[in-house]
Motif scaffolding. Structure first.
Motif, PDB file in Angstrom:
ATOM      1  N   ILE A   1      41.177 -70.926 -47.166  1.00  6.23           N
ATOM      2  CA  ILE A   1      40.238 -69.620 -46.951  1.00  6.23           C
ATOM      3  C   ILE A   1      40.728 -69.617 -45.450  1.00  6.23           C
ATOM      4  CG2 ILE A   1      37.986 -68.869 -46.437  1.00  6.23           C
ATOM      5  CD1 ILE A   1      38.457 -69.142 -49.516  1.00  6.23           C
ATOM      6  N   LEU A   2      40.793 -68.251 -45.162  1.00  2.00           N
ATOM      7  CA  LEU A   2      41.171 -67.784 -44.050  1.00  2.00           C
ATOM      8  C   LEU A   2      39.740 -68.083 -43.142  1.00  2.00           C
ATOM      9  CD1 LEU A   2      43.072 -64.544 -44.417  1.00  2.00           C
ATOM     10  CD2 LEU A   2      43.820 -66.516 -43.343  1.00  2.00           C
ATOM     11  N   GLU A   3      40.128 -68.335 -41.864  1.00  2.00           N
ATOM     12  CA  GLU A   3      38.744 -68.899 -40.798  1.00  2.00           C
ATOM     13  C   GLU A   3      38.404 -68.044 -40.084  1.00  2.00           C
ATOM     14  OE1 GLU A   3      40.548 -72.476 -39.038  1.00  2.00           O
ATOM     15  OE2 GLU A   3      40.676 -73.580 -41.097  1.00  2.00           O
ATOM     16  N   ILE A   4      37.068 -67.875 -39.609  1.00  2.00           N
ATOM     17  CA  ILE A   4      36.493 -67.051 -38.595  1.00  2.00           C
ATOM     18  C   ILE A   4      36.748 -67.809 -37.183  1.00  2.00           C
ATOM     19  CG2 ILE A   4      34.232 -66.425 -37.674  1.00  2.00           C
ATOM     20  CD1 ILE A   4      35.013 -65.234 -40.252  1.00  2.00           C
ATOM     21  N   ASP A   5      37.575 -67.180 -36.466  1.00  2.00           N
ATOM     22  CA  ASP A   5      38.104 -67.522 -35.062  1.00  2.00           C
ATOM     23  C   ASP A   5      37.174 -66.944 -34.044  1.00  2.00           C
ATOM     24  OD1 ASP A   5      39.993 -68.398 -32.990  1.00  2.00           O
ATOM     25  OD2 ASP A   5      40.660 -66.046 -33.032  1.00  2.00           O
TER      26      ASP A   5
ATOM     27  N   ILE B   1      33.702 -59.349 -41.010  1.00  2.00           N
ATOM     28  CA  ILE B   1      34.727 -59.783 -40.197  1.00  2.00           C
ATOM     29  C   ILE B   1      36.043 -59.746 -41.223  1.00  2.00           C
ATOM     30  CG2 ILE B   1      36.043 -61.593 -38.777  1.00  2.00           C
ATOM     31  CD1 ILE B   1      33.583 -60.503 -37.567  1.00  2.00           C
ATOM     32  N   ARG B   2      35.700 -60.184 -42.327  1.00  2.00           N
ATOM     33  CA  ARG B   2      36.845 -60.357 -43.393  1.00  2.00           C
ATOM     34  C   ARG B   2      37.455 -58.730 -43.607  1.00  2.00           C
ATOM     35  NH1 ARG B   2      38.085 -64.823 -45.019  1.00  2.00           N
ATOM     36  NH2 ARG B   2      36.749 -66.645 -44.946  1.00  2.00           N
ATOM     37  N   ALA B   3      36.284 -57.953 -43.904  1.00  2.00           N
ATOM     38  CA  ALA B   3      36.572 -56.457 -44.236  1.00  2.00           C
ATOM     39  C   ALA B   3      37.414 -55.821 -43.013  1.00  2.00           C
ATOM     40  CB  ALA B   3      35.396 -55.767 -44.630  1.00  2.00           C
ATOM     41  N   GLN B   4      36.692 -56.075 -41.720  1.00  2.00           N
ATOM     42  CA  GLN B   4      37.397 -55.392 -40.751  1.00  2.00           C
ATOM     43  C   GLN B   4      38.970 -55.908 -40.341  1.00  2.00           C
ATOM     44  OE1 GLN B   4      34.502 -56.730 -37.536  1.00  2.00           O
ATOM     45  NE2 GLN B   4      33.391 -54.818 -37.549  1.00  2.00           N
ATOM     46  N   ALA B   5      39.090 -57.301 -40.613  1.00  2.00           N
ATOM     47  CA  ALA B   5      40.398 -57.845 -40.511  1.00  2.00           C
ATOM     48  C   ALA B   5      41.155 -57.507 -41.745  1.00  2.00           C
ATOM     49  CB  ALA B   5      40.431 -59.591 -40.338  1.00  2.00           C
ATOM     50  N   GLN B   6      40.688 -56.897 -42.869  1.00  2.00           N
ATOM     51  CA  GLN B   6      41.565 -56.599 -44.073  1.00  2.00           C
ATOM     52  C   GLN B   6      42.189 -57.817 -44.611  1.00  2.00           C
ATOM     53  OE1 GLN B   6      44.476 -53.755 -42.446  1.00  2.00           O
ATOM     54  NE2 GLN B   6      43.155 -51.966 -43.007  1.00  2.00           N
ATOM     55  N   ASN B   7      41.350 -59.131 -44.489  1.00  4.82           N
ATOM     56  CA  ASN B   7      41.586 -60.234 -45.005  1.00  4.82           C
ATOM     57  C   ASN B   7      42.965 -60.788 -44.874  1.00  4.82           C
ATOM     58  OD1 ASN B   7      39.629 -61.541 -46.655  1.00  4.82           O
ATOM     59  ND2 ASN B   7      39.401 -59.692 -48.180  1.00  4.82           N
ATOM     60  N   ARG B   8      43.416 -60.694 -43.594  1.00  6.22           N
ATOM     61  CA  ARG B   8      44.584 -61.261 -42.868  1.00  6.22           C
ATOM     62  C   ARG B   8      44.362 -61.892 -41.588  1.00  6.22           C
ATOM     63  NH1 ARG B   8      49.032 -56.705 -42.274  1.00  6.22           N
ATOM     64  NH2 ARG B   8      48.238 -56.290 -44.202  1.00  6.22           N
TER      65      ARG B   8
ATOM     66  N   GLU C   1      26.773 -65.468 -43.342  1.00  6.92           N
ATOM     67  CA  GLU C   1      27.692 -64.941 -44.396  1.00  6.92           C
ATOM     68  C   GLU C   1      27.852 -63.491 -44.324  1.00  6.92           C
ATOM     69  OE1 GLU C   1      29.741 -67.017 -46.393  1.00  6.92           O
ATOM     70  OE2 GLU C   1      28.677 -68.498 -45.143  1.00  6.92           O
ATOM     71  N   GLN C   2      26.991 -62.901 -44.045  1.00  4.96           N
ATOM     72  CA  GLN C   2      26.960 -61.276 -43.833  1.00  4.96           C
ATOM     73  C   GLN C   2      27.995 -61.034 -42.658  1.00  4.96           C
ATOM     74  OE1 GLN C   2      23.222 -59.306 -42.496  1.00  4.96           O
ATOM     75  NE2 GLN C   2      24.279 -57.460 -42.911  1.00  4.96           N
TER      76      GLN C   2
END
Length: 139
Positions: free
Chosen positions: A32-36, A11-18, A5-6
């Motif tokens: 929810i946007l997924e981890i690719d 990743i969400r922060a780096q990708a700016q939630n997009r 989760e950390q």
């Protein structure tokens, strides 16, 4: 080993939630946007941060385990766009009406084709986002 989760939060922060491919913002996407995995685990990709980015479910599902694609202009195989190491604006541009993604490099064109970035659902939704003043996103 699952992505922690950390690491997901990083990743969400780096990708700016997009989404790294179609640029859809989390606040406009249903689900929810997924981890690719940029390099899929099936091809030796890892759960390490440098191999992960954010993707919407449409892009992630179309990408699947692909790592390359055919450029429709040159008919050459090209590596898919890597949202972690490449700049979106160097490989893609929005159509004049802001509803379609245009590949401006061989990598961009191959990625648009392989991930079906201009599929009917995406273009229809983007048209509504444009009408609402939410789209296209700025870098």
């Amino acid at each position: 080993m699952a992505v922690s989760e950390q690491v997901k939060a990083i990743i969400r922060a780096q990708a700016q939630n997009r989404c790294g491919y179609c640029r859809s913002l989390q606040m406009y996407v249903l689900g929810i946007l997924e981890i690719d995995h940029i390099i899929p685990k099936a091809f030796g990709g890892t759960d390490n941060e440098e191999n992960l980015w954010l993707a919407c479910s449409l892009c992630n599902n179309y990408k699947g385990i692909q790592t390359d694609a055919l450029d429709p202009v040159t008919q050459m195989r090209v590596t898919l766009f890597n949202p972690r190491t490449q700049q979106w604006s160097e490989h893609f541009a929005w159509s004049e009406e802001g509803t379609e993604i245009r590949g401006v490099t061989d990598c961009g064109r191959g990625t648009v084709t392989a991930l079906q970035l201009n599929n009917n659902i995406a273009v229809t939704v983007r048209r509504q986002w444009v009408s609402a003043g939410w789209h296209p996103p700025t870098e």
